[in-house]
Motif scaffolding. Structure first.
Motif, PDB file in Angstrom:
ATOM      1  N   UNK A   1      41.577  45.599  43.275  1.00  0.00           N
ATOM      2  CA  UNK A   1      41.439  44.312  43.818  1.00  0.00           C
ATOM      3  C   UNK A   1      42.786  43.662  44.147  1.00  0.00           C
ATOM      4  N   UNK A   2      42.741  43.100  45.465  1.00  0.00           N
ATOM      5  CA  UNK A   2      43.914  42.385  46.065  1.00  0.00           C
ATOM      6  C   UNK A   2      43.648  40.796  46.436  1.00  0.00           C
ATOM      7  N   UNK A   3      44.296  40.231  47.252  1.00  0.00           N
ATOM      8  CA  UNK A   3      44.210  39.125  47.536  1.00  0.00           C
ATOM      9  C   UNK A   3      42.809  39.033  48.286  1.00  0.00           C
ATOM     10  N   UNK A   4      42.156  37.954  48.193  1.00  0.00           N
ATOM     11  CA  UNK A   4      41.028  37.697  48.807  1.00  0.00           C
ATOM     12  C   UNK A   4      41.033  37.203  50.230  1.00  0.00           C
ATOM     13  N   UNK A   5      40.193  37.960  50.951  1.00  0.00           N
ATOM     14  CA  UNK A   5      40.349  37.875  52.528  1.00  0.00           C
ATOM     15  C   UNK A   5      38.902  36.721  52.652  1.00  0.00           C
ATOM     16  N   UNK A   6      39.047  35.519  53.107  1.00  0.00           N
ATOM     17  CA  UNK A   6      38.011  34.831  53.144  1.00  0.00           C
ATOM     18  C   UNK A   6      36.945  35.093  54.152  1.00  0.00           C
TER      19      UNK A   6
END
Length: 321
Positions: free
Chosen positions: A9-14
Motif C-alpha cells: 500500500x502507498x498513497x491513495x490515487x483518487x
C-alpha cells in the motif's frame, strides 16, 4: 493484511480508486483496461509482444516494414503524425523514418498521445537522440474522448496501430474514430491496424501464453490497485483466464476468484464469490466488411487495405470524407 508480493500500500490515487470502484461495484465486476499501463504493465506488455504465441506485433511490424513509404499518401512532406495510444515509437518509426527523393522527412512532427506519462518522457528522450530534426510533442491523455491537439499544419495523419481498436467496444470505437477525425480535421488521413477474425486455435494462445506473461500482465492490475487504491487483493486467490466469445467475435480476459473472499478498495468492502470474474479486457476481431462499416459510421472513407499473406492482420488507410 495479506503477506504476498502483490500487496504494497502507498498513497491513495483518487483517479485510480474512482476507476476501480466504479467497475468493482458494478455487476458483473469490471476494471478499465487503461489501468493496465503503469510502468510494470508497460514492461510486461512489451514482453508479450515478443512472445512466439503473440502473432499480432510481428505480423503488423512485418507489414509496416514491407510497405513503408507506400502507406503514406502521395505528396506528403513535413507532415504531422499523431499516434493515439503511442507510448512506444517502435511502429511509428516505420513512418517517421520515411524520406522523399530529396532526403527530406515526410513527417517533421510527431504527436504521441498516451496515459503513460513516464513512457512518453522516455520516448521523447530516445527520439531527441535518434531523430534530432524531428519535433516531438507528447500529450499525456486518455485518447478516448475529446482531445485538444496543438496546431498540426496542413498535412496530418493519425496512427492507431497494434489492433488497439479491438480493445474498444464497437460503439466506443465509432465515437473514438469520429473524435479523432474531428481533432485531425478536414483533409486528414488515418492509418488503422486491426486484428482480423480467425480460428480461435490461433487466437487463444496469444492471450494465454505458455510462459505466463499475459497472466502476470492481467494480475498486475491488482498489484496496481493495492499500491494506488488502498486495496488488499491477495494475488494468490485470483487467476488469469482468456476465453473466446464467438457471438461477439472477441477474446475476453478475466481475473477469476479462486475462493470466497472480501477485498477492501479505498475503504469500500468488495465481496467475491468463488469463481466470480473481474472482466478486464476485450479484444474484438474484425472481418473486413464489419470494420469498413465501422469506420464509415465514424465519417472516415476507406481508401486502401493491406493484409499479410495469411490474412491474420489488416492495415487500413482512411481519409477524411
Amino acid at each position: 493484511m495479506p503477506n504476498d508480493p502483490g500487496f504494497a500500500p502507498h498513497a491513495l490515487c483518487a483517479e485510480t480508486a474512482e476507476a476501480a470502484l466504479s467497475g468493482l461495484t458494478a455487476s458483473p465486476k469490471t476494471l478499465p483496461a487503461k489501468l493496465f499501463y503503469d510502468p510494470e504493465g508497460c514492461r510486461l506488455f512489451y514482453r508479450i509482444t515478443e512472445l512466439p504465441e503473440y502473432y499480432l506485433t510481428r505480423t503488423e511490424t512485418g507489414l509496416l516494414r514491407t510497405l513503408g513509404r507506400s502507406l503514406i499518401p502521395e505528396g506528403f512532406h513535413s507532415a504531422t503524425l499523431v499516434e493515439f495510444g503511442g507510448s512506444d515509437e517502435a511502429k511509428a518509426r516505420y513512418l517517421l523514418d520515411q524520406r522523399d527523393d530529396h532526403r527530406r522527412r515526410l513527417f517533421a512532427t510527431y504527436v504521441p498521445i498516451d496515459v503513460a506519462a513516464s513512457a512518453l518522457e522516455d520516448m521523447r528522450f530516445r527520439l531527441a537522440n535518434s531523430h534530432p530534426d524531428l519535433a516531438v510533442e507528447p500529450i499525456v491523455a486518455d485518447f478516448v474522448g475529446k482531445l485538444a491537439l496543438p496546431p498540426l499544419g496542413r498535412q496530418r495523419m493519425g496512427l492507431f496501430p497494434g489492433s488497439t481498436i479491438g480493445n474498444l467496444d464497437p460503439d466506443v470505437a465509432v465515437r473514438f474514430l469520429a473524435s479523432a477525425r474531428e481533432a485531425l480535421g478536414p483533409g486528414s488521413w488515418f492509418l488503422l491496424g486491426a486484428d482480423l477474425r480467425k480460428d480461435p486455435a490461433i487466437l487463444l494462445p496469444a492471450y494465454n501464453d505458455s510462459a505466463g506473461v499475459t497472466a502476470a500482465f492481467n494480475l498486475n492490475l491488482l498489484c496496481r490497485l493495492n499500491r494506488e487504491a488502498a486495496a488488499d487483493f491477495d494475488l494468490r486467490h485470483f487467476r488469469h483466464a482468456a476465453v473466446w466469445n464467438d457471438a461477439l467475435s472477441r477474446i475476453e480476459m478475466h481475473l477469476i476468484a479462486s475462493r470466497d473472499q472480501v477485498v477492501h478498495v479505498a475503504g469500500s468492502v468488495i465481496p467475491f464469490a468463488e469463481g466470480e470474474s473481474i472482466h478486464t479486457e476485450n479484444s474484438y476481431k474484425w472481418t473486413r466488411r464489419a470494420l469498413v462499416a465501422m469506420v464509415a459510421a465514424a465519417g472516415w472513407e476507406p481508401h486502401r487495405i493491406w493484409t499479410d499473406s495469411e490474412d491474420l492482420f489488416g492495415i487500413f488507410l482512411l481519409r477524411h470524407a
